[in-house]
Structure formats: structure tokens, C-alpha cells
Design a protein around this motif. Structure first.
Motif, PDB file in Angstrom:
ATOM      1  N   SER A  50      11.784 -15.856   6.710  1.00 28.47           N
ATOM      2  CA  SER A  50      11.916 -14.808   5.688  1.00 28.47           C
ATOM      3  C   SER A  50      10.984 -15.070   4.511  1.00 28.47           C
ATOM      4  O   SER A  50      10.386 -14.140   3.958  1.00 28.47           O
ATOM      5  CB  SER A  50      13.367 -14.730   5.199  1.00 28.47           C
ATOM      6  N   MET A  51      10.830 -16.341   4.135  1.00 31.01           N
ATOM      7  CA  MET A  51       9.940 -16.664   3.016  1.00 31.01           C
ATOM      8  C   MET A  51       8.486 -16.333   3.330  1.00 31.01           C
ATOM      9  O   MET A  51       7.795 -15.706   2.522  1.00 31.01           O
ATOM     10  CB  MET A  51      10.090 -18.150   2.646  1.00 31.01           C
ATOM     11  N   VAL A  52       8.014 -16.735   4.514  1.00 32.13           N
ATOM     12  CA  VAL A  52       6.613 -16.449   4.846  1.00 32.13           C
ATOM     13  C   VAL A  52       6.419 -14.957   5.117  1.00 32.13           C
ATOM     14  O   VAL A  52       5.348 -14.402   4.876  1.00 32.13           O
ATOM     15  CB  VAL A  52       6.132 -17.297   6.046  1.00 32.13           C
ATOM     16  N   SER A  53       7.484 -14.294   5.580  1.00 28.13           N
ATOM     17  CA  SER A  53       7.402 -12.844   5.793  1.00 28.13           C
ATOM     18  C   SER A  53       7.272 -12.112   4.466  1.00 28.13           C
ATOM     19  O   SER A  53       6.497 -11.154   4.340  1.00 28.13           O
ATOM     20  CB  SER A  53       8.649 -12.362   6.546  1.00 28.13           C
ATOM     21  N   PHE A  54       8.000 -12.571   3.460  1.00 30.67           N
ATOM     22  CA  PHE A  54       7.925 -11.929   2.150  1.00 30.67           C
ATOM     23  C   PHE A  54       6.573 -12.175   1.501  1.00 30.67           C
ATOM     24  O   PHE A  54       6.035 -11.313   0.803  1.00 30.67           O
ATOM     25  CB  PHE A  54       9.054 -12.438   1.252  1.00 30.67           C
ATOM     26  N   ALA A  55       6.003 -13.351   1.725  1.00 30.72           N
ATOM     27  CA  ALA A  55       4.650 -13.612   1.229  1.00 30.72           C
ATOM     28  C   ALA A  55       3.652 -12.654   1.868  1.00 30.72           C
ATOM     29  O   ALA A  55       2.748 -12.121   1.204  1.00 30.72           O
ATOM     30  CB  ALA A  55       4.258 -15.064   1.507  1.00 30.72           C
ATOM     31  N   ALA A  56       3.816 -12.420   3.165  1.00 32.14           N
ATOM     32  CA  ALA A  56       2.923 -11.491   3.860  1.00 32.14           C
ATOM     33  C   ALA A  56       3.109 -10.061   3.369  1.00 32.14           C
ATOM     34  O   ALA A  56       2.176  -9.261   3.397  1.00 32.14           O
ATOM     35  CB  ALA A  56       3.174 -11.562   5.361  1.00 32.14           C
ATOM     36  N   PHE A  57       4.325  -9.734   2.906  1.00 37.96           N
ATOM     37  CA  PHE A  57       4.567  -8.393   2.370  1.00 37.96           C
ATOM     38  C   PHE A  57       3.647  -8.095   1.189  1.00 37.96           C
ATOM     39  O   PHE A  57       3.061  -7.015   1.088  1.00 37.96           O
ATOM     40  CB  PHE A  57       6.024  -8.241   1.938  1.00 37.96           C
ATOM     41  N   PHE A  58       3.505  -9.042   0.272  1.00 38.73           N
ATOM     42  CA  PHE A  58       2.670  -8.811  -0.898  1.00 38.73           C
ATOM     43  C   PHE A  58       1.228  -8.528  -0.495  1.00 38.73           C
ATOM     44  O   PHE A  58       0.550  -7.693  -1.101  1.00 38.73           O
ATOM     45  CB  PHE A  58       2.715 -10.022  -1.830  1.00 38.73           C
ATOM     46  N   CYS A  59       0.787  -9.212   0.543  1.00 36.33           N
ATOM     47  CA  CYS A  59      -0.600  -9.036   0.952  1.00 36.33           C
ATOM     48  C   CYS A  59      -0.818  -7.690   1.636  1.00 36.33           C
ATOM     49  O   CYS A  59      -1.822  -7.019   1.398  1.00 36.33           O
ATOM     50  CB  CYS A  59      -1.000 -10.188   1.862  1.00 36.33           C
ATOM     51  N   SER A  60       0.115  -7.268   2.481  1.00 40.99           N
ATOM     52  CA  SER A  60      -0.027  -5.954   3.109  1.00 40.99           C
ATOM     53  C   SER A  60       0.217  -4.846   2.089  1.00 40.99           C
ATOM     54  O   SER A  60      -0.386  -3.776   2.175  1.00 40.99           O
ATOM     55  CB  SER A  60       0.943  -5.827   4.284  1.00 40.99           C
ATOM     56  N   PHE A  61       1.063  -5.105   1.100  1.00 40.69           N
ATOM     57  CA  PHE A  61       1.276  -4.131   0.028  1.00 40.69           C
ATOM     58  C   PHE A  61      -0.015  -3.927  -0.769  1.00 40.69           C
ATOM     59  O   PHE A  61      -0.380  -2.805  -1.127  1.00 40.69           O
ATOM     60  CB  PHE A  61       2.400  -4.612  -0.898  1.00 40.69           C
ATOM     61  N   ALA A  62      -0.716  -5.022  -1.044  1.00 40.11           N
ATOM     62  CA  ALA A  62      -1.974  -4.921  -1.793  1.00 40.11           C
ATOM     63  C   ALA A  62      -2.987  -4.061  -1.060  1.00 40.11           C
ATOM     64  O   ALA A  62      -3.743  -3.294  -1.680  1.00 40.11           O
ATOM     65  CB  ALA A  62      -2.551  -6.320  -2.035  1.00 40.11           C
ATOM     66  N   ALA A  63      -3.006  -4.148   0.262  1.00 38.71           N
ATOM     67  CA  ALA A  63      -3.966  -3.364   1.045  1.00 38.71           C
ATOM     68  C   ALA A  63      -3.595  -1.891   1.076  1.00 38.71           C
ATOM     69  O   ALA A  63      -4.452  -1.010   0.927  1.00 38.71           O
ATOM     70  CB  ALA A  63      -4.050  -3.915   2.462  1.00 38.71           C
ATOM     71  N   ASN A  64      -2.312  -1.579   1.250  1.00 38.62           N
ATOM     72  CA  ASN A  64      -1.910  -0.208   1.544  1.00 38.62           C
ATOM     73  C   ASN A  64      -1.495   0.606   0.325  1.00 38.62           C
ATOM     74  O   ASN A  64      -1.519   1.840   0.389  1.00 38.62           O
ATOM     75  CB  ASN A  64      -0.778  -0.226   2.571  1.00 38.62           C
ATOM     76  N   SER A  65      -1.104  -0.042  -0.759  1.00 38.90           N
ATOM     77  CA  SER A  65      -0.798   0.713  -1.984  1.00 38.90           C
ATOM     78  C   SER A  65      -2.066   1.341  -2.556  1.00 38.90           C
ATOM     79  O   SER A  65      -2.006   2.280  -3.360  1.00 38.90           O
ATOM     80  CB  SER A  65      -0.149  -0.207  -3.024  1.00 38.90           C
ATOM     81  N   TYR A  66      -3.212   0.861  -2.124  1.00 36.74           N
ATOM     82  CA  TYR A  66      -4.512   1.351  -2.576  1.00 36.74           C
ATOM     83  C   TYR A  66      -4.882   2.696  -1.939  1.00 36.74           C
ATOM     84  O   TYR A  66      -5.610   3.497  -2.528  1.00 36.74           O
ATOM     85  CB  TYR A  66      -5.558   0.285  -2.228  1.00 36.74           C
ATOM     86  N   LEU A  67      -4.362   2.955  -0.733  1.00 33.47           N
ATOM     87  CA  LEU A  67      -4.833   4.097   0.051  1.00 33.47           C
ATOM     88  C   LEU A  67      -4.625   5.456  -0.622  1.00 33.47           C
ATOM     89  O   LEU A  67      -5.542   6.289  -0.620  1.00 33.47           O
ATOM     90  CB  LEU A  67      -4.175   4.082   1.441  1.00 33.47           C
ATOM     91  N   PRO A  68      -3.441   5.753  -1.218  1.00 32.02           N
ATOM     92  CA  PRO A  68      -3.273   7.078  -1.838  1.00 32.02           C
ATOM     93  C   PRO A  68      -4.158   7.294  -3.070  1.00 32.02           C
ATOM     94  O   PRO A  68      -4.306   8.433  -3.520  1.00 32.02           O
ATOM     95  CB  PRO A  68      -1.786   7.102  -2.230  1.00 32.02           C
ATOM     96  N   THR A  69      -4.710   6.223  -3.618  1.00 30.16           N
ATOM     97  CA  THR A  69      -5.528   6.354  -4.829  1.00 30.16           C
ATOM     98  C   THR A  69      -6.983   6.671  -4.534  1.00 30.16           C
ATOM     99  O   THR A  69      -7.764   6.868  -5.470  1.00 30.16           O
ATOM    100  CB  THR A  69      -5.474   5.044  -5.654  1.00 30.16           C
ATOM    101  N   ILE A  70      -7.364   6.715  -3.267  1.00 29.85           N
ATOM    102  CA  ILE A  70      -8.783   6.922  -2.925  1.00 29.85           C
ATOM    103  C   ILE A  70      -9.340   8.208  -3.527  1.00 29.85           C
ATOM    104  O   ILE A  70     -10.428   8.197  -4.131  1.00 29.85           O
ATOM    105  CB  ILE A  70      -8.973   6.876  -1.396  1.00 29.85           C
ATOM    106  N   PRO A  71      -8.634   9.367  -3.433  1.00 36.14           N
ATOM    107  CA  PRO A  71      -9.182  10.574  -4.077  1.00 36.14           C
ATOM    108  C   PRO A  71      -9.336  10.428  -5.598  1.00 36.14           C
ATOM    109  O   PRO A  71     -10.317  10.909  -6.180  1.00 36.14           O
ATOM    110  CB  PRO A  71      -8.159  11.661  -3.722  1.00 36.14           C
ATOM    111  N   ILE A  72      -8.371   9.743  -6.252  1.00 39.12           N
ATOM    112  CA  ILE A  72      -8.448   9.556  -7.708  1.00 39.12           C
ATOM    113  C   ILE A  72      -9.595   8.629  -8.065  1.00 39.12           C
ATOM    114  O   ILE A  72     -10.357   8.886  -9.009  1.00 39.12           O
ATOM    115  CB  ILE A  72      -7.110   8.985  -8.242  1.00 39.12           C
ATOM    116  N   LEU A  73      -9.727   7.526  -7.325  1.00 34.34           N
ATOM    117  CA  LEU A  73     -10.812   6.576  -7.604  1.00 34.34           C
ATOM    118  C   LEU A  73     -12.178   7.221  -7.380  1.00 34.34           C
ATOM    119  O   LEU A  73     -13.136   6.929  -8.113  1.00 34.34           O
ATOM    120  CB  LEU A  73     -10.660   5.345  -6.706  1.00 34.34           C
ATOM    121  N   ALA A  74     -12.272   8.088  -6.383  1.00 30.74           N
ATOM    122  CA  ALA A  74     -13.544   8.773  -6.141  1.00 30.74           C
ATOM    123  C   ALA A  74     -13.948   9.601  -7.353  1.00 30.74           C
ATOM    124  O   ALA A  74     -15.132   9.650  -7.734  1.00 30.74           O
ATOM    125  CB  ALA A  74     -13.434   9.663  -4.900  1.00 30.74           C
TER     126      ALA A  74
END
Length: 510
Positions: A50-74
């Protein structure tokens, strides 16, 4: 000190032989106890995973929370959507490359220090992204590369930890739990990213990632134990102080004499894994599934905006709940199914062995690497899951092209991701089964090939959609996915032969 060394040698030789000791609590005929595969209780194993899974959550969150902002960043950076999608592509390229470094180092140095280093890099890169000026597109791309480098290590490290503490009989469930954390990021990340981008601005996403990763770094520093078997054996060896958690709650009181210095073998070339034909076939099969997955996830925001223009950023982020929930539920369910299939086949083989003579068969002999058909049990359900993925992929493209009700493509996304998660659970569990002593390295190779295929898919998908339309684009991807189906049967046929050659090589090298 001699007893300590004996325990370490026993556990190391056990994992080198690739044998599962799920029945290791039993005693031999001379009443001498057999060293267990690990000292951790089942509850402690779940806590570590569970600990290493939660660490991996932050990393996948960093990648995917970015996706909806692509039109705004453009808009803010005055760049085209294609150039903004390029920041996703380079992110994936670095996610493909850096696991080779982190995974190999963790097999050499230890799981705990490398995982902490990954979170530290992720934290500082996210702070830089939160402060970046909108006139520096090049810096955005560079910091996204550094952020990817930090997040890339969590997947191979988590796989390595699971290989350290679990046997084949329970590994499927642990892989399922681990990927619940890994894939919860793609589920909730776009939702939170869309809400934050619309309310507080896109910079708040990076502040959230930096604060969250820093807090969890402190948590792991306090509680996560070292699991690398070269350093701690089956957990009974107390490693040097630098490897110990500040508050050792897991396994406390069961460690032996302190080991001041552990022998450190030379770094292994992770690419040597690719000479194993069964592993290579599995990696290539897996890479196509990664490409299909990213063909669904990455263009979701832009396709949703163009197909359903009434959707705002928050609503687009909510659309990611469908594939994300399919991934999470699929990861948990298929993990349990893998353990169940393993147990049922093991019981069947024991009954077949006992039937002719009536003599009791030893469980560890049945489940040993040379005897147990691990490829057959792990890939048992993959053909059906692959067919479901193919059908959903083709249907999804035509639903978008004809602009059917939004609920239909969302349901198809859920079913597709549920099925593809089952395929990836099976293949990634099998990778660790085949090379248990190199769990991090083989997962890093899996990431390298998988993310490379995914990045190539992202790079061309917009071009293909503009050339032939959404319907034909996803039909082509479905056909590619279907074409790799024969690799499943090739793997089941090739696997036992490749394992036998590896075992023969080990014996000859002794």
C-alpha cells in the motif's frame, strides 16, 4: 554473526532458484525449520505494498492531472495544441528511459533510497513548473522531462518490492493492489486537474503535486522498510542505519543481528533481459496494449472538446472517471482472479500427482519453477480480454465520429480499460514470476518498450485522425491489437522451454 549470515544465504539462494516457499512454515523430516520466504505477516505485506502503491499514485497523478489543461496552456503559452501534446510525448519518452536507471540502481543499491530520491526529484520539478513564466515553452518541456524522470521510478520499484516480499501464490493480488494506486492517478488526476485549472488556475496543479509528494516522502522516510533481499534476506537481516525507517513498525522484533556492510555485486546490464525469448515476446505484446491504452486516454480531452463542444474543463475532467474507474476495478478484480487461478491449478496438479500412487505430493515441488506451467495460468483469460479490447476500440472511434450520446463512448471506455487492465495485470505479474530476482529491472524494460510505443502512438494519432477520421483511426488500432493475439499462444509454448534453458544455465554456472 554466523547465524545471521546463514539466514541471508538461505533467503538469497531461495530467490535465486526462483522457487516459491508458500508452504515454508512446515518442517523437514529431520524437524529442522525451513526458512520462510519472508518474515512479514500478510497484513504487513499489504501495508508495504500500500505504501509503494500510494507513492506511485502521486507520480501517475502528476502525469494525468496535466491533460485537461492542454487547451488552456496552449492559449497561455501561445502555442498550438500539437506543440502542447509534444510535452506529453516527451514526458512519456522520459518515463520510458529513466526506469532503466532507477530499476537497475534499486536492484543494486536498495529500494528505499531510490524511491525517496524519485519523490524528491518529482517535488522539485513540480515547484519549478508552478513558477514557470508563460514565455518559456522550452522550460516547460524541460521541467516536464525532469518531472517524468522523478515519477518514472515508482513503477519498477513497486514491482521490485512485490517480488521481494511475495510468492507466486499471492503475487497477483499484490500486483492488483499496487496498480490500484498507480491507476488511481489517471482516474482522479484529470478530474482534480480540470477543477483546479478552472477555479485556481493551472499552476495550482503543480503546487498540489509538489506539496503531496513532499509530505509522502516524509511518510516513507518514517515508515517504509528496505526489502531488497541482497540487503535484508527474507527481512530478518537488519540493514545499515541509512536503510532503516525512522519508526520501524513493520517487522519490528523479528530482525536478526545488524549487518554493517552488505556485499554489493556489480551493476547488471538490464538489456540482457531481452535475450530471454519468452520475456521479449511478453514485453512486445505488452507494448501494444500500452499503445492502445494511451490511444484512448491521451486524446480524450481534445476529442471530447471537438465532439461535444458544450463541455467545459471540469466536465472534460469528469469524463476521465469512466476509463479510470474501469482501470481501478479491473486491477483489483483481475488481481484476485490471478491468485484464484493459481491456487486452483496448483490443487489440480497436486491431485493428479497423488492419484496414481496415493502418496502425498510436496507443494513446493509442484510449484517449483521447472514444474509449474506459470505461463498457462497467468495468460489463461487474456484471449477473451483481448477480444473485448478490440471490439471496444473499433466501436469507440465510430461512436465519436457519429457524435452519439456521450454516455455510449464513456461506457466503452470503462469496458475497454477494465479489460486492458486484466491483460496488463496478467503480463506484468508473469514478468516478475519469470525473473523474480530482477523485478525492478524487468519492469523497467517493460516501461521502456511500453512507453516508447505509447509515445509513438500519441505522436501520430492526431495526424491519423485528421487523415482518415476518428472511426477509421480506432479501427486501425483495433486491427493492430488483434494481430498480436497469436503471441499469447507463442508465449505459452515458448515459456517452459526458455525457463528450462535459464535453469540449465544456472546449474552449469554453479
Amino acid at each position: 554473526m554466523s547465524q545471521d549470515h546463514s539466514d541471508d544465504t538461505t533467503s538469497t539462494s531461495t530467490i535465486k532458484d526462483g522457487r516459491d516457499l508458500e508452504d515454508s512454515s512446515s518442517q523437514s523430516s529431520d524437524s529442522s525449520p525451513i526458512s520462510p520466504y519472508t518474515i512479514y505477516t500478510l497484513r504487513e505485506k499489504w501495508a508495504i505494498v500500500s505504501m509503494v502503491s500510494f507513492a506511485a499514485f502521486f507520480c501517475s497523478f502528476a502525469a494525468n492531472s496535466y491533460l485537461p489543461t492542454i487547451p488552456i496552456l496552449a492559449t497561455d503559452f501561445h502555442k498550438s495544441a500539437e506543440l502542447m501534446n509534444l510535452t506529453v510525448t516527451v514526458y512519456m519518452v522520459f518515463q520510458a528511459i529513466f526506469p532503466m536507471c532507477w530499476g537497475t540502481l534499486s536492484d543494486h543499491v536498495g529500494r528505499r533510497p531510490i524511491l525517496l530520491a524519485c519523490l524528491l526529484v518529482l517535488c522539485f520539478a513540480s515547484i519549478g513548473l508552478a513558477l514557470i513564466p508563460t514565455s518559456a515553452y522550452w522550460l516547460l518541456s524541460l521541467l516536464r522531462c525532469i518531472q517524468a524522470a522523478g515519477s518514472a521510478g515508482t513503477l519498477p520499484l513497486g514491482a521490485g518490492v512485490i517480488g521481494d516480499i511475495s510468492t507466486r501464490a499471492e503475487r497477483g493480488g499484490f500486483i492488483g493492489l499496487f496498480f490500484v494506486g498507480v491507476l488511481f492517478g489517471p482516474t482522479i488526476g484529470p478530474v482534480i486537474g480540470g477543477v483546479l485549472a478552472q477555479t485556481l488556475g493551472w499552476r495550482s496543479i503543480f503546487w498540489l503535486v509538489s506539496i503531496g509528494s513532499a509530505l509522502f516522502l516524509v511518510f516513507l522516510l518514517t515508515f517504509l522498510p528496505e526489502t531488497l533481499r541482497r540487503l535484508v534476506g527474507n527481512g530478518s537481516i537488519l540493514p545499515p542505519k541509512i536503510y532503516r525507517p525512522l519508526a520501524p513498525l513493520v517487522g519490528r522484533g523479528r530482525q536478526g543481528i545488524v549487518s554493517d556492510r552488505a556485499p554489493r555485486p556489480p551493476l547488471k546490464n538490464p538489456f540482457r533481459i531481452l535475450i530471454c525469448l519468452d520475456v521479449l515476446v511478453l514485453l512486445l505484446f505488452n507494448a501494444i496494449q500500452y499503445a492502445m491504452f494511451y490511444a484512448f486516454i491521451t486524446p480524450l480531452s481534445t476529442l471530447s472538446k471537438s465532439t461535444y463542444p458544450h463541455l467545459n474543463e471540469t466536465e472534460i475532467g469528469l469524463c476521465y472517471l469512466a476509463p479510470g474507474s474501469g482501470i481501478i476495478i479491473g486491477g483489483y478484480v483481475h488481481g484476485k482472479i490471478l491468485d484464484r487461478d493459481y491456487r486452483l491449478l496448483k490443487e489440480k496438479l497436486i491431485q493428479e500427482r497423488e492419484a496414481p500412487t496415493g502418496a502425498s505430493a510436496r507443494s513446493d515441488e509442484i510449484t517449483s519453477e521447472e514444474n509449474f506451467p506459470i505461463e498457462k495460468v497467468r495468460m489463461k483469460r487474456v484471449p477473451v480480454q483481448l477480444f473485448v479490447c478490440v471490439a471496444c476500440c473499433a466501436s469507440y472511434g465510430w461512436c465519436l465520429q457519429h457524435k452519439v450520446n456521450l454516455a455510449v463512448p464513456l461506457v466503452l471506455q470503462f469496458i475497454f480499460c477494465f479489460a486492458v487492465r486484466g491483460i496488463l495485470n496478467s503480463s506484468q505479474t508473469l514478468l516478475i514470476d519469470l525473473l523474480p530476482t530482477q523485478g525492478s529491472s524487468v519492469t523497467a524494460c517493460n516501461n521502456l518498450i511500453g512507453y516508447s510505443f505509447g509515445a509513438a502512438c500519441i505522436a501520430v494519432i492526431d495526424l491519423v485522425i485528421r487523415a482518415v477520421g476518428t472511426g477509421w483511426t480506432y479501427t486501425i488500432f483495433a486491427a493492430i491489437d488483434l494481430s498480436v493475439g497469436p503471441m499469447i499462444w507463442l508465449l505459452v509454448w515458448l515459456g517452459p522451454r526458455s525457463r528450462a534453458r535459464r535453469l540449465t544455465g544456472k546449474v552449469e554456472g554453479r
